[in-house]
Design a protein around this motif. Structure first.
Motif, short mmCIF file in Angstrom:
data_model
loop_
_atom_site.label_atom_id
_atom_site.label_comp_id
_atom_site.label_asym_id
_atom_site.label_seq_id
_atom_site.Cartn_x
_atom_site.Cartn_y
_atom_site.Cartn_z
N LEU A 29 20.69 90.04 34.82
CA LEU A 29 21.59 88.96 34.41
C LEU A 29 20.85 87.64 34.19
O LEU A 29 21.38 86.71 33.57
N ARG A 30 19.63 87.55 34.72
CA ARG A 30 18.76 86.39 34.50
C ARG A 30 19.34 85.09 35.05
O ARG A 30 19.25 84.04 34.42
N VAL A 31 19.96 85.20 36.20
CA VAL A 31 20.51 83.99 36.83
C VAL A 31 19.79 83.68 38.14
O VAL A 31 20.14 82.75 38.84
N MET A 32 18.79 84.50 38.49
CA MET A 32 18.13 84.31 39.78
C MET A 32 16.91 83.42 39.63
O MET A 32 16.21 83.46 38.61
N SER A 33 16.64 82.66 40.68
CA SER A 33 15.46 81.80 40.66
C SER A 33 14.24 82.57 41.14
O SER A 33 14.32 83.29 42.13
N ASN B 155 17.12 76.16 39.54
CA ASN B 155 16.97 77.13 38.44
C ASN B 155 17.48 78.51 38.81
O ASN B 155 16.97 79.52 38.36
N GLY B 156 18.50 78.56 39.65
CA GLY B 156 19.13 79.85 39.89
C GLY B 156 19.39 80.15 41.34
O GLY B 156 19.05 79.39 42.24
N MET B 157 20.01 81.30 41.55
CA MET B 157 20.39 81.70 42.90
C MET B 157 19.31 82.56 43.54
O MET B 157 18.46 83.13 42.85
N THR C 129 22.85 77.70 40.68
CA THR C 129 22.74 77.96 39.24
C THR C 129 23.14 76.68 38.52
O THR C 129 23.85 75.83 39.05
N ALA C 130 22.65 76.59 37.27
CA ALA C 130 22.98 75.41 36.47
C ALA C 130 24.49 75.27 36.34
O ALA C 130 25.05 74.19 36.55
#
Lengths: 401, 93
Positions: free
Chosen positions: A203-207, A219-221, A297-298
């Motif tokens: 999902l590309r939401v992780m830091s 920059n993410g979770m 997350t942003a």
């Protein structure tokens, strides 16, 4: 309607294997995030997380029982025992009046991961006979009910990152409305394994480098794991038992964005916050602290701050807000339960858990996020937010008793 | 003349945006096509699968210059750099 109080709390998470250790870590602003260690972690692009350390199942369970427990059930059971001990309850007086509602997003994710690895990667043609009872998302609630003989309503709730808040909120409504005398409730999650994290990676939401809620540099979770379990009952029953209430649950509300499957909405979040205040009969002026969803997350952090401004108006200038996820990671279906501990610390100890890793302010998140260092402050009432994928929101309101 | 890489990228983005590839130009942006964040993540995934590359992309920082997604032409250049194993020049402005 009946008044509902929390009389016991228990937890297992990356900060500590109990409540006192977790609160001490939150007070110090310590992080449980570090390099992940599990098979094939080198094939992940994300190498950090808030993993539970030093948890030895053999210390807690006999080997026959243990074969039935995925780690998410193990964490839940250990947390439930701590909560029951704190509440001064060995067994409940009237078993059919008590139940257990637990939140989880992934259920027995380790069991699924291990079984898939066996049949797909290793080409074996057989999995452990307890694979199904271990992986089912209601396993944690079922084993807690079995352990303490709770014969009333028990089930699991799955609303991704809001699972715990939905679970606790429903348990609260049952006790408040007279459906149950008391409940064990919270959430549990254990999906820090190759398969579990590989899915999140997509999902590309992780830091890749850290959880920095509300910071301009976020920059993410960062994923965490663990469990939080609470004993809730009527104020009357707590007083009759001579149990000390830790806090009163004052209100609960849910809303659905009915918009996007992953992008949060200001409107959905603000409707849940406003409705929780209404349900509690509290005004924004009376809320001293908000435990934020604050994923880092942003999108979430910007949306959450806007929603709070929308509901709180001028009161947003002085309310304290913090995200403890920078310490215990995002425990997904368990996160609301672990975060409720920060609310208890605020109400009972007059100590606000900080938002650590705060590096630079973001004009989109211009609230008092209690950066980096815990703060002593007397607060009478608090909110705790959870906004899930699926646009499903759940907010709890609590106060001192 | 379009390169093979560009043809494939036009196809991927057109499919994701439910457009005809002929409607796209190198100047077209994903915003113009109405691609939301999930659509973008799907485009990135399709590029990785089609070209056998790993695209450095974090949805929290879509504007970061490491993989330029400001237009279809920019995406094509970024993929060509990935295939050549070189880092793209940092975007100016």
């Amino acid at each position: 309607m009946r008044r509902v109080v929390i009389t016991g709390a228990g937890t297992v998470n990356a900060l500590a294997l109990d409540v006192p250790g977790t609160l001490a870590a939150m007070a110090e602003g310590r992080s449980g995030i570090g390099p992940l260690t599990f098979p094939e972690v080198e094939r992940l692009s994300i190498g950090i997380g808030a993993q539970v350390r030093g948890f030895d199942p053999d210390m807690h369970f006999d080997p026959q029982k243990r074969a039935l427990y995925d780690p998410f059930t193990q964490y839940a059971l250990v947390a439930a025992r701590e909560a029951m001990a704190m509440a001064g309850l060995g067994q409940v007086a009237r078993p059919e009046g008590w139940g257990c509602i637990m939140g989880t997003a992934g259920g027995g994710n380790h069991t699924i991961n291990d079984a898939y690895r066996a049949v797909y990667a290793e080409g074996r043609n057989r999995v452990h006979p307890f694979t199904v009872p271990r992986l089912m998302p209601n396993a944690a609630a079922a084993h807690i009910a079995m352990q303490f003989g709770l014969q009333g309503p028990s089930f699991a709730v799955s609303t991704a990152c809001a699972s715990s808040n939905h679970a606790i909120g429903l348990a609260y409504q049952m006790v408040r409305g007279g459906v149950a005398e008391g409940m064990l409730t919270g959430g549990s999650e254990a999906m820090l394994n190759f398969g579990g994290l590989k899915a999140w990676e997509g999902l590309r939401v992780m830091s890749p480098d850290g959880c920095r809620p509300f910071s301009q540099t976020r920059n993410g979770m960062v994923q965490g794991e663990g469990a939080g379990v609470f004993v809730i009952e009527t104020l009357e029953s707590a007083e009759a038992r001579g149990a000390e209430p830790l806090a009163e649950i004052r209100g609960f509300a849910m809303s659905s964005d009915a918009g996007d499957i992953v992008m949060p909405s200001v409107d959905g979040a603000s409707r849940a916050i406003r409705a929780a205040l209404d349900d509690a009969g509290l005004s924004p002026d009376e809320i001293g602290y908000i435990n934020a969803h604050g994923t880092g997350t942003a999108a979430n952090d910007r949306t959450e701050c806007l929603a709070i401004r929308q509901v709180f108006g001028a009161a947003a200038e002085r309310v304290m807000l913090s995200s403890t996820k920078a310490m215990h990671g995002h425990c997904i279906g368990a996160t609301g339960a672990v975060e409720l501990l920060a609310c208890l610390m605020a109400l009972r100890d007059g100590l606000i858990a900080p938002t650590i890793n705060f590096e630079a302010s973001d004009p989109d998140c211009d609230l008092d996020v209690v950066p980096n260092v815990a703060r002593a402050a007397q607060v009478e009432a608090v909110l705790t937010n959870a906004f899930a994928f699926g646009g499903m929101n759940a907010v709890l309101a609590l106060s001192r008793v | 003349m379009r390169s093979d890489v560009q043809d494939k990228i036009f196809d991927i983005i057109a499919r994701e945006a439910l457009r005809d590839p002929a409607e796209l130009t190198t100047e077209t942006t994903l915003d113009e096509l109405g691609l939301d964040s999930l659509g973008l993540v799907e485009v990135i995934f399709a590029i990785e699968e089609s070209f056998g590359v790993t695209v450095p992309f974090n949805a929290n920082e879509p504007g970061k210059a490491e993989f330029d997604i400001s237009s279809i032409g920019a995406i094509t250049r970024a993929v060509e750099h990935l295939l050549a194993g070189t880092r793209p020049a940092q975007a100016v402005a």
